[in-house]
Enzyme design. Structure first.
Site, PDB file in Angstrom:
ATOM      1  N   ASP A   1       0.812  -1.219   0.000  1.00  0.00           N
ATOM      2  CA  ASP A   1       0.000   0.000   0.000  1.00  0.00           C
ATOM      3  C   ASP A   1       0.843   1.266   0.000  1.00  0.00           C
ATOM      4  O   ASP A   1       0.614   2.184  -0.803  1.00  0.00           O
ATOM      5  CB  ASP A   1      -0.949   0.015   1.199  1.00  0.00           C
TER       6      ASP A   1
ATOM      7  N   ARG B   1       1.234   7.265  16.836  1.00  0.00           N
ATOM      8  CA  ARG B   1       1.112   8.230  15.746  1.00  0.00           C
ATOM      9  C   ARG B   1       1.855   9.538  15.985  1.00  0.00           C
ATOM     10  O   ARG B   1       2.456  10.093  15.055  1.00  0.00           O
ATOM     11  CB  ARG B   1      -0.368   8.520  15.461  1.00  0.00           C
TER      12      ARG B   1
ATOM     13  N   ASP C   1      -6.541   7.373  12.566  1.00  0.00           N
ATOM     14  CA  ASP C   1      -5.112   7.615  12.382  1.00  0.00           C
ATOM     15  C   ASP C   1      -4.832   8.843  11.528  1.00  0.00           C
ATOM     16  O   ASP C   1      -3.891   9.590  11.785  1.00  0.00           O
ATOM     17  CB  ASP C   1      -4.443   6.376  11.795  1.00  0.00           C
TER      18      ASP C   1
ATOM     19  N   SER D   1      -7.329  -6.170   8.886  1.00  0.00           N
ATOM     20  CA  SER D   1      -6.252  -5.198   8.801  1.00  0.00           C
ATOM     21  C   SER D   1      -5.511  -5.141  10.132  1.00  0.00           C
ATOM     22  O   SER D   1      -6.137  -5.231  11.192  1.00  0.00           O
ATOM     23  CB  SER D   1      -6.875  -3.832   8.479  1.00  0.00           C
TER      24      SER D   1
END
Lengths: 408, 408, 408, 408
Positions: free
Chosen positions: C16, C98, C127, C181
Site C-alpha cells: 500500500d 502516531r 489515524d 487489517s
C-alpha cells in the site's frame, strides 16, 4: 496529645489573642513565642510587639514580619492564575492567607524548638481547618492548640473577666461586643457575624471599610492598563511594580471606584452556611484583567481545561488544602498553561464595575486574517466547515436513526 | 447529497435571506418554504411575510410564529438553572436560540413534506454548526443547505448585483456594508465584525443598542426582587409573570441601568478566535439572582457538583450540542438539583452593576442557630471540629512523615 | 493548497505505501523522501530500504530508524503514568504511536527541505486525524497528503492494477484482500475490519498474533516482580532494563500467559463505531503493576484527582491531541503526582489474567500502625471519627430537616 | 447528646453484636430492638432471632428480613449502571450495602418509636461513616450509637469477659481471635485485618471463601449470555430472572471459574490506607457485560460523560454519601443515559477471567454500513474528514505559528 512545652502563637496584638497568650501560659504552663505578620491588613505591627513584651514574652521570642511580598507572589498570584472563584463569586481572600501564616508558624517552631503552634480561630469556622491542615502537612508531629475549642471563655463577659484577672489591657471599645467580625489582608477585607447574620437583611453601610459606596465613587470612569507576564501582573499603566505593590495599587484604584463588594452566603467546609461581606477591590480588577489577557493568549483546549478544574482548585483552597498533593498537581497544570499569558489589558473602572475594553499581546492567538468578514486571502476555507460539521453530526444522525427505527 | 426538492428557509425578511431565498430557487429549482420566528429580536414580523409573498412564496408556505414563550421556558430557563457561562463571561445568548429555530425548521419540513432546510449562517462561524448539528439530531435524513458555504456571492457587490438581477428590493441603507453584524433575541444582542475586529480597540459607543451607557444610567440605584420556583424565576417585585414576560421585564430593568455589557474575545468551535460585543441585560440580572437564591437553597454537595460540570454544559451549548445525549444527561443532573431552589432575592441595580443584597426562602438551608456568634444552644459542638480536622489531616500527616523520612 | 514539491512519506515497505509512493510521484510530480520506523512492530526494516531504492528513491532520501526507546520512554511510559484507558478498556496502543511518527516526519521534512508529509491512513479512521493534528501542531505550514482521501484507487482491483502498471512488486499473498487489517508496535497489535466487522460474532482464533490462547497458556502460574521509579518501570525480577527492553520483556511474559486480549467496540473520533481486537500483553501487565504501586505510594487526594482527569487524558490521546496544550497540562499534573511512585509489585500471571498480590516501597504511605486491628499504641484515636462524621453529616441533617419541615 | 431510650440495633446474631446488645441495655438502660437482614451473606437468619430472644428481646422487637431483592434492584443495579469502580479496581461491595441497612434501621425506629440506632462498626473504618451519614440524611434527629467508639472493651479478652459476665453464649471458635475479619453480602465477600495487614505478603489461600482458585477452576471455558434492558441485566442464557436471582446466578458462574478476586490496598475515607481481599464473582462478570452492551448502545457523548463522572460517583458511594443530593444528581445523569442500554452480551469465563466476545442489540448504534472496509455505498464521504481535521487543527496551527514567531 501530651501537653505542649513551647507554643508559637499567631498573635495579632488584639485583645483576643492576648487572652489566648495568657491562657496558654496559665493552662499549659508553657513558654509562648509570638508571631505577628504584616499581610497588608493595614495595622501597625509595633504595638503588637510592645504588647507581647508587656505580657512577659522574651524579645527573642517575639517575631514580627512583613510577609506581604511573599503573600502576593507565592500565594495570591498563583491562585489568580487559575481564575479561582469559590461558589461562583468569592475570591478566597481569607482562605489564601492561612497557609502562609501556618508555614511561618511551623518554621518558627523549628527555629525556636517549639513543639506546638496556636491560633485564635473558633471551632465553627473554616480557618481552624485551614491552619491545622496546613500545619499537619508541613510538620507531621507539630501540635496545634485551638483555645476556642478548649476553653470555657465562650462569652464576652468571661473573656473580659479573664483579661482583667490577668492584667491584660483592654481598649475601651473592646469591652462591648463588636457588631461584626473582621478579617483583613492585602487581598481583601471580610466581615461576618452579628448584624450580618440574617441573609435577608441588607448589610449596613458601616460594614464596608475598604471600598467607597459605588454611589459615592467618581462620576467619571477611569481607564487603566495592566500588563501581564506569564500569567502574573507586572505593571500598572506601564509602571513596573513588585507583586505587593501591584496589588496595593489595584486596591487603591478599585476601592476608589467602589469595585469588589460582595454580599455572599457560602457553604463552610464544616457543614453550615454563613453570610459574609467581602471587599476585594484589587483582586476583582485583577481577575477581570487576567481573564482579558487569557482571552487572546490561551487557546480553547487550554482555556476550557483550566475552567473545568477551577471549581475543584478553588474548593481545595477554601477547605484548607493548599499544602496537599492535589493542589500542587492542579497548580502544575495551571502554571503550565500560563507560559504565554503575557500582554496588556485596558480596563474601565466605574462606580462599582470593572470591564475589559481592550487587550493586546505579542503572544496573541487572535488572527484577524482568519476571522475577518472581509476577504481572508485564503486563510480559511469555508468548505472545510461542511466536513467538520458532517463528522461531528455523524453520531447524532445515528442516534436519530435509532430513535426513528425504534418508534416504528 | 442529491439536490433538494423543497427547502424550509430560516427567513428574517432581510436582504441576505431574501437573496438566499431567490438563490435556492434558481440554483436548485426547488420549492421554498419560509420560517420567520419572533424570538424577541425586536422586529416586526409581518414585513417578512409580505416580502416572502413578494418573492413569490405561496402564503401556505409562509410560516411566521411568535416562539418567545417556548424560547424562554424550554431553552433559556433550563440553561440558567446551570448558571451557564462560556469561557467565564459569555451568557450564550446566540447559542441558545439556534436549537429552537432548528427544531421548528425540521418540524415544518415534516409538515410540509420538505426534504431540506436552509440557513443564512456563514462558513466561519458557530451558528452553521449549531443549526446543522441540531437538525441532524432531530432528523437523520434532512438535508441542510448553507448557501454561504456554496455560492460565489462572497462580496457585497456581487450580492447587490444578484439582488438587482432578481428584483429583490434593497433598502437604501443596505447598499453599503454594515459597520458590524448583529444578532438579537429576547436574551441578548450580539455585535461583531468590521469595526470590532481589532480586540485592542475599544468598541465605539454606537455599537451598543440595548443598554444605556452606565454613565448615562439613573443616578439612583434601584432595588428589585425576583422570586424563584424550582430554579426558574416566576415573579418580579411580587408580580407573577410568564417566562417571556419576566425576561422582558428584566431586560427593561437591566437595560435602563446599563447592566450586561460584555466586550469579549472567545474561542469559536471552528478553531479561531473572534471578538464580540454582547448585551444581555435581563440575563445578567437573572444569573446574579439565581446564584443568590441557590446560595441559601443548595447544599455544598449539590452546588459544587453543579459548578464542576457547568463549563462542560456551557461548552456543549456553545458548540451546538443542545440536542445531544450528553446535554440531556447534564440537564437531568441540573434539574434534579433545582427541586428546592425557590425563594426571593433582592438585588441592587446601579450604573452597570447588579448585586444580590438579600435573599430568603421557605426552603432555606441557612441555619442561624448553627452559625451564630452568639450562644447556639447546643446546635453545634465545637469539639467535633477537632475530630473532623484530625481525620482530614491524617493523610497529610502521613505524607509529611514520608517526606521527613526520605529527607534523612 | 498548492501542490507539494517534496514529500516525506511514512513508508512501511508494504504494497500500500509503495503504491502511495509511486502515486505521489505521478500525481504531483514531486520528490519523495521515505521514513520507515522500527516501533517494535516485529518486521525487518532493511527490506523497506531496498524496496524504496527499487522504486527509485535516492539513498540519501531514505530514512530508516529504530525509535523503540524513544517510543517507550517519551510516549508509552508517560501515558501509563496516567493509567490511561479509553472507554474503560482500550490501552491506546495505536493512538500513542502516531505522534512519534508525525514528529519524525516533520523533523525529516525540515532536514530535507520538504514542504509536505504523507501517510497511508484511510479517510474513515482515527489515524489520519492523529497524524494530521500532530503535524499541524509541530509545523503550522506543513502540507499533509492523505492519498486514501484523494485518489480513485478505492478497490483492491484498482490498487493492484496501479501497482502492475508502475512495476511495483506484489507479494503473492497480497493480491487478494487480507481477511482483516493489522497495526502493530511494541505496545500492541490491533486487528480490525472484514471478518471482524460483525460485533456479535466471535473473533476467529487466527486473528490473534501476539498472545497465546489462555487455554494454551502454561498450566502453572508465574510470579514476577516489577520495580518502579517515579512512576516508570525500571526493572523486572530485579534486572534493570531500558524502557524498550522492559516492555519487550513484559510482552514476552504476558504473551506467553495469554494476557492482554481485548475484543472491543469503540467510538471513533470521526463519529462511527468500530470493532477491534487488541493484544497488549506487556501493557496489560504494566497497567496492573502501576496501579499496584500507586496503591501504596499515592494518597487519596492525588489518586482521586488522577482518576478523575484520566478519561479526558485518554480521550485526548485517542483523538490525536498528543501535541496540544491541554494534553501537556494534564501531563504536568500527572507527572507531578509520580514523584514518589517508586517500589516493587509482585504479580501473578496465569492463563489470561494478571493480578497484583504484593507490593512494597521505601516510599509507602501504608501505615500498619494506623490500620491495625491490634492495639495501635495511640496512633489513631477512634473518638476523632465521631467529630469527623458529625461535621460531614451536618449538611445532610440540615437537608433532612428541611425535607421534614416542608412535608408538614 | 441525651441518653437514648430505645435503640434499633443492626444485629447479626454473632458474638460481637450480641455483646453490643447487652452493652446497650446495661450502659444506657435502654430498650433494644434488633434488625437482622438477609443481604445474601449466606447465613441462616433464624438463629439470630433465637439468640435475640434468648438475650431477652421481646419478639415484637425482633425484625428479621430478607432484603435481597431490594438490595440488588435499588442499590446494586443502579450502581452498576455507572460502571462504578473505586480507585480503579474495587467494586464497592461493602459500601453499597450500608445505605440499605441504615434505611431499614431508621424506618424501624420510626415504626417502633425508637430514638436511636446502633451499629457494630469500629472507629477506624468506613462503615461507621456510611451508617451514620445515611442515618443523618434520612432522619435529622436520630441518634446513632457506635459502641466501638465508646466502650472500653477494645481487646478480645475484655469482650469475652463481658460476654461471660452477661451470660452471652460463646461459640467455641469465637474465643480466640479470628485470623481476619469478614463482611459478606450478595455482591461480595471482603476480608481484611490480621494476617492480611502486610500488603507485601500474599494473602493465604484460606482467606478466599467464595471463588475457587483459578488454578482449580474448570479446564474448559464456559460461554454465557447476559441480556440487559435499560441498563440492568434481566436474563442469563435467555432465562429471565429477578434482580437477586440474576446476581445469585452470576455469583455461581463467576465463583466456579475463579473470577472476581482482588488483592487491594485502598484509601479509607478516614485517612489511612488498608489492605483488603475482595471476592466479587457475579459483580465482576456483570461489570464486563455492562461495558459490553454499552459499547454498542451508547454514543461517545454519553459514554465519555459517564466515564468522566464515574470516579466521583464511586467515591461518593465509598465515602457513605449514597443519600446525598450529589449522588442523586449523578444518578439522574446516569439513569438518563441508560434508556437504550438494552441487548445481549456473550462472555467467556475461564480460570479467573471474563471477556466479552460478542454483543448485539435492537438498539445498537454500530453501523457496519459506515465502518466497513468494503464499499459503503455512500454512507460516509471520506472527503469530509479533510474538513473535520482542518478545523480541529486550526487552533493547533495558530499555536504553532505563535511558537515559531516567538522563536525568531
Amino acid at each position: 496529645m501530651s501537653a505542649p512545652k513551647k507554643v508559637v502563637l499567631a498573635y495579632s496584638g488584639g485583645l483576643d489573642t492576648s487572652i489566648i497568650l495568657k491562657w496558654l501560659q496559665t493552662e499549659y504552663g508553657c513558654e509562648v513565642v509570638t508571631f505577628t505578620a504584616d499581610l497588608g491588613q493595614g495595622e501597625e505591627l509595633e504595638p503588637a510587639r510592645k504588647k507581647a513584651e508587656l505580657l512577659g514574652i522574651d524579645p527573642a521570642s517575639i517575631f514580627v514580619e512583613d510577609v506581604r511580598e511573599e503573600f502576593v507572589r507565592d500565594f495570591v498570584f498563583p491562585m489568580f492564575r487559575a481564575n479561582a472563584v469559590y461558589e461562583g463569586l468569592y475570591l478566597l481572600g481569607t482562605s489564601i492567607a492561612r497557609p502562609l501564616i501556618s508555614k511561618r508558624l511551623v518554621e518558627i517552631a523549628r527555629e525556636t524548638g517549639a513543639d506546638a503552634v496556636a491560633h485564635g480561630a473558633t471551632g465553627k469556622g473554616n480557618d481552624q481547618v485551614r491552619f491545622e491542615l496546613s500545619c499537619a502537612a508541613l510538620d507531621p508531629d507539630i501540635k496545634v492548640i485551638a483555645p476556642w475549642r478548649e476553653w470555657n471563655l465562650g462569652s464576652r463577659t468571661s473573656l473580659i473577666a479573664f483579661a482583667e484577672q490577668h492584667q491584660i489591657p483592654i481598649a475601651k471599645d473592646k469591652r462591648g461586643e463588636a457588631p461584626f467580625s473582621v478579617d483583613a489582608n492585602l487581598l481583601h477585607t471580610s466581615s461576618e457575624g452579628k448584624v450580618l447574620e440574617d441573609p435577608a437583611q441588607d448589610a449596613p453601610d458601616y460594614v464596608y471599610q475598604r471600598t467607597v459606596n459605588p454611589e459615592d465613587a467618581p462620576n467619571d470612569p477611569e481607564l487603566i492598563e495592566i500588563t501581564f507576564a506569564k500569567g502574573d501582573p507586572v505593571a500598572v499603566n506601564g509602571e513596573a511594580l513588585s507583586p505587593a505593590a501591584i496589588l496595593t495599587r489595584l486596591n487603591e484604584l478599585g476601592g476608589k471606584h467602589g469595585i469588589g463588594r460582595l454580599d455572599f452566603v457560602e457553604n463552610r467546609f464544616v457543614g453550615m452556611k454563613s453570610r459574609g461581606i467581602y471587599e476585594t477591590p484589587g483582586g476583582t480588577v485583577l481577575l477581570e484583567a487576567h481573564r482579558g489577557i487569557e482571552q487572546i493568549t490561551l487557546d480553547s483546549g487550554a482555556g476550557h481545561l483550566k475552567d473545568s478544574i477551577m471549581p475543584r482548585y478553588a474548593e481545595l483552597i477554601y477547605n484548607g488544602f493548599w499544602f496537599s498533593p492535589e493542589r500542587e498537581m492542579l497548580q502544575a497544570l495551571i502554571d503550565k498553561s500560563q507560559e504565554n499569558v503575557s500582554g496588556t489589558v485596558r480596563l474601565k473602572l466605574y462606580k462599582g464595575s470593572v470591564r475589559t475594553i481592550g487587550r493586546w499581546s505579542e503572544e496573541s492567538l487572535y488572527s484577524e486574517a482568519h476571522v475577518t468578514f472581509e476577504d481572508d486571502a485564503g486563510a480559511y476555507d469555508q468548505k472545510d466547515a461542511a466536513g467538520f460539521i458532517q463528522l461531528n453530526a455523524l453520531r447524532l444522525r445515528l442516534l436519530a436513526a435509532r430513535k426513528r427505527r425504534l418508534a416504528r
